[in-house]
Write an enzyme that holds these catalytic residues in place. Sequence first.
Site, PDB file in Angstrom:
ATOM      1  N   ARG A 108      40.067   2.760 128.570  1.00 23.48           N
ATOM      2  CA  ARG A 108      38.884   3.014 129.403  1.00 23.48           C
ATOM      3  C   ARG A 108      37.722   3.202 128.444  1.00 23.48           C
ATOM      4  O   ARG A 108      37.684   4.186 127.683  1.00 23.48           O
ATOM      5  CB  ARG A 108      39.118   4.265 130.261  1.00 23.48           C
ATOM      6  CG  ARG A 108      38.029   4.572 131.284  1.00 23.48           C
ATOM      7  CD  ARG A 108      38.460   5.805 132.074  1.00 23.48           C
ATOM      8  NE  ARG A 108      37.487   6.230 133.048  1.00 23.48           N
ATOM      9  CZ  ARG A 108      37.464   5.848 134.324  1.00 23.48           C
ATOM     10  NH1 ARG A 108      38.372   4.991 134.767  1.00 23.48           N
ATOM     11  NH2 ARG A 108      36.568   6.310 135.169  1.00 23.48           N
ATOM     12  N   HIS A 135      36.101  -3.284 136.751  1.00 27.08           N
ATOM     13  CA  HIS A 135      37.072  -2.210 137.033  1.00 27.08           C
ATOM     14  C   HIS A 135      38.179  -2.797 137.908  1.00 27.08           C
ATOM     15  O   HIS A 135      38.337  -2.421 139.068  1.00 27.08           O
ATOM     16  CB  HIS A 135      36.355  -1.059 137.734  1.00 27.08           C
ATOM     17  CG  HIS A 135      37.089   0.239 137.707  1.00 27.08           C
ATOM     18  ND1 HIS A 135      38.324   0.403 137.109  1.00 27.08           N
ATOM     19  CD2 HIS A 135      36.768   1.464 138.224  1.00 27.08           C
ATOM     20  CE1 HIS A 135      38.726   1.646 137.248  1.00 27.08           C
ATOM     21  NE2 HIS A 135      37.800   2.320 137.925  1.00 27.08           N
ATOM     22  N   GLN A 138      40.889  -0.581 139.932  1.00 30.02           N
ATOM     23  CA  GLN A 138      40.344   0.063 141.132  1.00 30.02           C
ATOM     24  C   GLN A 138      40.363  -0.889 142.314  1.00 30.02           C
ATOM     25  O   GLN A 138      40.713  -0.503 143.438  1.00 30.02           O
ATOM     26  CB  GLN A 138      38.915   0.531 140.869  1.00 30.02           C
ATOM     27  CG  GLN A 138      38.219   1.139 142.075  1.00 30.02           C
ATOM     28  CD  GLN A 138      38.849   2.430 142.527  1.00 30.02           C
ATOM     29  OE1 GLN A 138      38.980   3.361 141.737  1.00 30.02           O
ATOM     30  NE2 GLN A 138      39.243   2.508 143.793  1.00 30.02           N
ATOM     31  N   ASP A 226      29.311   3.229 145.775  1.00 23.55           N
ATOM     32  CA  ASP A 226      29.697   3.917 144.549  1.00 23.55           C
ATOM     33  C   ASP A 226      28.487   4.731 144.092  1.00 23.55           C
ATOM     34  O   ASP A 226      27.384   4.602 144.645  1.00 23.55           O
ATOM     35  CB  ASP A 226      30.110   2.885 143.488  1.00 23.55           C
ATOM     36  CG  ASP A 226      30.774   3.513 142.260  1.00 23.55           C
ATOM     37  OD1 ASP A 226      31.078   4.722 142.291  1.00 23.55           O
ATOM     38  OD2 ASP A 226      30.973   2.792 141.261  1.00 23.55           O
ATOM     39  N   CYS A 265      35.148   4.632 145.427  1.00 23.99           N
ATOM     40  CA  CYS A 265      36.153   4.786 144.362  1.00 23.99           C
ATOM     41  C   CYS A 265      36.212   6.198 143.811  1.00 23.99           C
ATOM     42  O   CYS A 265      37.189   6.559 143.145  1.00 23.99           O
ATOM     43  CB  CYS A 265      35.911   3.770 143.252  1.00 23.99           C
ATOM     44  SG  CYS A 265      34.362   3.998 142.346  1.00 23.99           S
ATOM     45  N   ARG A 293      45.781   4.363 143.902  1.00 24.25           N
ATOM     46  CA  ARG A 293      45.647   4.025 142.489  1.00 24.25           C
ATOM     47  C   ARG A 293      47.016   4.081 141.799  1.00 24.25           C
ATOM     48  O   ARG A 293      47.314   3.255 140.931  1.00 24.25           O
ATOM     49  CB  ARG A 293      44.666   4.974 141.789  1.00 24.25           C
ATOM     50  CG  ARG A 293      43.208   4.816 142.187  1.00 24.25           C
ATOM     51  CD  ARG A 293      42.627   3.466 141.785  1.00 24.25           C
ATOM     52  NE  ARG A 293      42.710   3.213 140.361  1.00 24.25           N
ATOM     53  CZ  ARG A 293      41.839   3.665 139.449  1.00 24.25           C
ATOM     54  NH1 ARG A 293      40.800   4.400 139.829  1.00 24.25           N
ATOM     55  NH2 ARG A 293      41.987   3.376 138.177  1.00 24.25           N
TER      56      ARG A 293
END
Length: 308
Positions: A108, A135, A138, A226, A265, A293
């Site tokens: 990450r 991402h 996700q 988001d 998310c 997830r």
Amino acid sequence: MTRHFLNLADAGGDAIAAMINDAMERKAARAGWPQGRGDADQPLKDRVLAMVFEKNSTRTRVSFDAAIRQLGGHGLAMEAGTMQLGRGETIADTARVLSRMVDAIVIRTNDHAKIEELAAHASVPVINGLTDRSHPCQIVADLQTIVEHGKALPGLELAWLGDGNNVLNSIVEAAGLMKFNLRIGVPAGYDSDPALIDQARSRGATITVHRDAREAVAGAQVVVTDTWVSMGQSDSEAKIAAMIPFQVNEELMSGAAHDALFLHCLPAHRGEEVTDAVLDGPQSVIWDEAENRIHAQKSVLRWVFGQL
């Protein structure tokens, strides 16, 4: 050939569909189990997953740790600042060393070029846990959540509200691969990567860009947003001011389909990009999305190891 998962296109539409199905089946098989119990088949028994974090994480860290444990393997979480990577060791050398010690790497980080360099020098699978460009993990969980709640992906009408960030980039990519339509509600100057939009359109997705939030959500089956200011970005009063008309609130959601789902998310800035009434309301599936997830990550891991 080593399978990396840096973007959704690395797997392709058929593989993503297989991941979604596998994730739902494994989730159903574990219903009522404690999180620490391994899956019955232990498909990644004795595999070791290195998890490298240059950016803060809750869902990505916990879900990958739980995922590899449930699949029978072991996770090793490392902060980049406490590794030699944080003291000047090159990404290439880090990739070569970790490839001798673990079976796969999740990272990450900020600059997408870093993960591309890591994958170029690693002899084990590298998985994108988030970069400034995309991402993908996700979005596998998001697509799983949408399908679980009875929405078919081909022809789906999905609306995005807010910043043209890494999450939106991956949704754009998913639209082309999974054949759903995307309405992007975003203020001028904050658009998604136009090359990704062109690519998704070439694969058959209908993608429209709207400067009016109400136009973007009209009749949409899924509404997604988001945070307006991503990790590592300094707060921008001008950016937040531009985003305010794209806040997801009850009035805006009323313009979507009556059975529309709301996704985020997380983490959310409550009262900024979304109101509490929507976030905690009956159309919100954010907690299923967060839980998924784990299940989606398990399927991503199985794919990079050639099991899907």
